[in-house]
Design a protein around this motif. Sequence first.
Motif, mmCIF file in Angstrom:
data_model
loop_
_atom_site.group_PDB
_atom_site.id
_atom_site.type_symbol
_atom_site.label_atom_id
_atom_site.label_comp_id
_atom_site.label_asym_id
_atom_site.label_seq_id
_atom_site.Cartn_x
_atom_site.Cartn_y
_atom_site.Cartn_z
ATOM 1 N N GLU A 58 -75.389 22.469 -3.503
ATOM 2 C CA GLU A 58 -75.438 21.027 -3.740
ATOM 3 C C GLU A 58 -74.201 20.482 -4.445
ATOM 4 N N ARG A 59 -73.226 21.346 -4.685
ATOM 5 C CA ARG A 59 -71.985 20.896 -5.331
ATOM 6 C C ARG A 59 -71.280 19.878 -4.443
ATOM 7 N N LEU A 60 -70.775 18.816 -5.059
ATOM 8 C CA LEU A 60 -70.086 17.765 -4.326
ATOM 9 C C LEU A 60 -68.605 18.098 -4.144
ATOM 10 N N ASP A 61 -67.931 17.331 -3.308
ATOM 11 C CA ASP A 61 -66.544 17.628 -2.959
ATOM 12 C C ASP A 61 -65.599 17.551 -4.159
ATOM 13 N N ARG B 90 -70.150 11.103 -5.558
ATOM 14 C CA ARG B 90 -69.300 11.390 -6.706
ATOM 15 C C ARG B 90 -70.127 12.046 -7.794
ATOM 16 N N SER B 91 -69.556 13.013 -8.456
ATOM 17 C CA SER B 91 -70.268 13.731 -9.500
ATOM 18 C C SER B 91 -70.429 12.865 -10.741
ATOM 19 N N SER B 92 -71.373 13.256 -11.581
ATOM 20 C CA SER B 92 -71.573 12.594 -12.865
ATOM 21 C C SER B 92 -71.367 13.609 -13.986
ATOM 22 N N PHE B 93 -70.954 13.117 -15.145
ATOM 23 C CA PHE B 93 -70.766 13.986 -16.296
ATOM 24 C C PHE B 93 -72.085 14.647 -16.689
ATOM 25 N N ALA B 94 -73.171 13.856 -16.739
ATOM 26 C CA ALA B 94 -74.446 14.377 -17.216
ATOM 27 C C ALA B 94 -75.003 15.440 -16.276
ATOM 28 N N SER B 95 -75.039 15.145 -14.976
ATOM 29 C CA SER B 95 -75.553 16.136 -14.033
ATOM 30 C C SER B 95 -74.723 17.410 -14.087
ATOM 31 N N THR B 96 -73.413 17.242 -14.180
ATOM 32 C CA THR B 96 -72.529 18.409 -14.162
ATOM 33 C C THR B 96 -72.732 19.292 -15.380
ATOM 34 N N ILE B 97 -72.870 18.722 -16.573
ATOM 35 C CA ILE B 97 -73.031 19.574 -17.758
ATOM 36 C C ILE B 97 -74.374 20.292 -17.720
ATOM 37 N N ASN B 98 -75.413 19.646 -17.201
ATOM 38 C CA ASN B 98 -76.701 20.321 -17.097
ATOM 39 C C ASN B 98 -76.629 21.515 -16.161
ATOM 40 N N VAL B 99 -75.957 21.347 -15.028
ATOM 41 C CA VAL B 99 -75.825 22.461 -14.086
ATOM 42 C C VAL B 99 -74.925 23.544 -14.672
ATOM 43 N N LEU B 100 -73.814 23.160 -15.290
ATOM 44 C CA LEU B 100 -72.902 24.147 -15.868
ATOM 45 C C LEU B 100 -73.613 25.020 -16.901
ATOM 46 N N GLY C 72 -66.972 23.099 -11.532
ATOM 47 C CA GLY C 72 -67.594 22.107 -12.401
ATOM 48 C C GLY C 72 -66.842 21.942 -13.701
ATOM 49 N N GLU C 73 -66.343 23.041 -14.245
ATOM 50 C CA GLU C 73 -65.514 22.954 -15.448
ATOM 51 C C GLU C 73 -64.259 22.135 -15.169
ATOM 52 N N GLU C 74 -63.660 22.383 -14.023
ATOM 53 C CA GLU C 74 -62.435 21.664 -13.685
ATOM 54 C C GLU C 74 -62.704 20.169 -13.538
ATOM 55 N N TYR C 75 -63.866 19.825 -13.011
ATOM 56 C CA TYR C 75 -64.238 18.404 -12.914
ATOM 57 C C TYR C 75 -64.178 17.740 -14.290
ATOM 58 N N LEU C 76 -64.733 18.392 -15.307
ATOM 59 C CA LEU C 76 -64.726 17.818 -16.655
ATOM 60 C C LEU C 76 -63.336 17.881 -17.286
ATOM 61 N N LEU C 77 -62.637 18.982 -17.091
ATOM 62 C CA LEU C 77 -61.316 19.137 -17.713
ATOM 63 C C LEU C 77 -60.313 18.135 -17.158
ATOM 64 N N GLU C 78 -60.371 17.871 -15.866
ATOM 65 C CA GLU C 78 -59.464 16.883 -15.272
ATOM 66 C C GLU C 78 -59.629 15.508 -15.903
ATOM 67 N N ALA D 48 -70.260 19.090 -24.385
ATOM 68 C CA ALA D 48 -69.318 19.717 -23.465
ATOM 69 C C ALA D 48 -68.455 20.753 -24.178
ATOM 70 N N LEU D 49 -67.966 20.430 -25.368
ATOM 71 C CA LEU D 49 -67.132 21.371 -26.109
ATOM 72 C C LEU D 49 -67.913 22.627 -26.482
ATOM 73 N N ASP D 50 -69.173 22.461 -26.860
ATOM 74 C CA ASP D 50 -69.985 23.632 -27.189
ATOM 75 C C ASP D 50 -70.180 24.499 -25.952
ATOM 76 N N TYR D 51 -70.300 23.865 -24.789
ATOM 77 C CA TYR D 51 -70.371 24.633 -23.539
ATOM 78 C C TYR D 51 -69.080 25.417 -23.313
ATOM 79 N N PHE D 52 -67.918 24.762 -23.446
ATOM 80 C CA PHE D 52 -66.649 25.450 -23.189
ATOM 81 C C PHE D 52 -66.414 26.566 -24.199
#
Length: 321
Positions: free
Chosen positions: A158-161, A175-185, A208-214, A247-251
């Motif tokens: 289900e990952r988006l482009d 388009r991805s969302s920050f909230a959905s992405t961190i939950n999946v990550l 997914g990490e790259e999505y947030l880092l960008e 997000a930082l605690d995840y990274f």
Amino acid sequence: MIHSGSVIDWLLHSDPSIRWQVMRDLIDVPEPEWAAERTKVESEGWGARLLSYQDEDGQWAGGSFVPADFDPREWKEHGQPWTATTFSLSQLREFGLNPSSDRAKRTVELIGANARWDEGGQPYWEGEVEECINGRTVADGAYFGVDVSSIVDRLVGERLDDGGWNCERLNGSVRSSFASTINVLEGLLEYERATGGTRQSQEARRSGEEYLLERNLFRRLGTGEPADERFLRFLHPNRWRYDVLRALDYFRFSAMLTGGDRDPRLGEAIGHVRSRRLENGTWPLDWSLAGRVWFEVDDGQGEPSRWVTLRAMRVLRWWES
């Protein structure tokens, strides 16, 4: 107001769910000592209290995502209720309930046998349809030793482009969302910690990490403006919501698990965390979500928060080490 002693003392003078993490993450207590403190989560404080509200069939409030007595008017008038099974399990994971304990094992067995998702009646450990919910289900299941590989495979597909996820995908979002992405990550990372993951799940997690880092964890890619000002305000419990400290605690966890380097694109968010430290060395709770809860675990908005402070201190300790 911190009455006396250091911030560490203030954190230690708290619930076992905070104490054991302070001992492990901030003051390097030997594992036998923090592990012994961790066992108290089941029998003392917030963990024991949350477990006391569990139904005989293993659920909380009689439902998987919403309580059995839920009326849609409650969500509209008072906010989303947070007392059902999925949010209670996630909170026990945050508290650090030992997954190898008999109580934890019995809980996941009962939920597997009795809990069904409100959306479609699916067995709980087979997951729901929304990426946010499934990400947290993977995190909880992997943490408590459940085989959630089928949900992981679904999330990978289900990952988006653009590299992330959006729980509005079924409604046409591309388009991805920050909230959905961190939950999946968080789910994929917990799955990787528990099982090693698969090549596909690892690749999806990195994208997914790259999505947030960008986006420097909070900025729009196109304009550079903050995507949501609330991302810079510290929230607890996060539930499904996003902020940069989450997000930082995840990274931090990701780097510690995989041996990865500290990405310089985290620097702006780190600077923001540093800037929010109060004069007494703590961090405040900026906001909390409306809605029914079993009990509060913070002293209120605007007050120093042990949970926010714990997360901020361990993130900065990792970054500066």
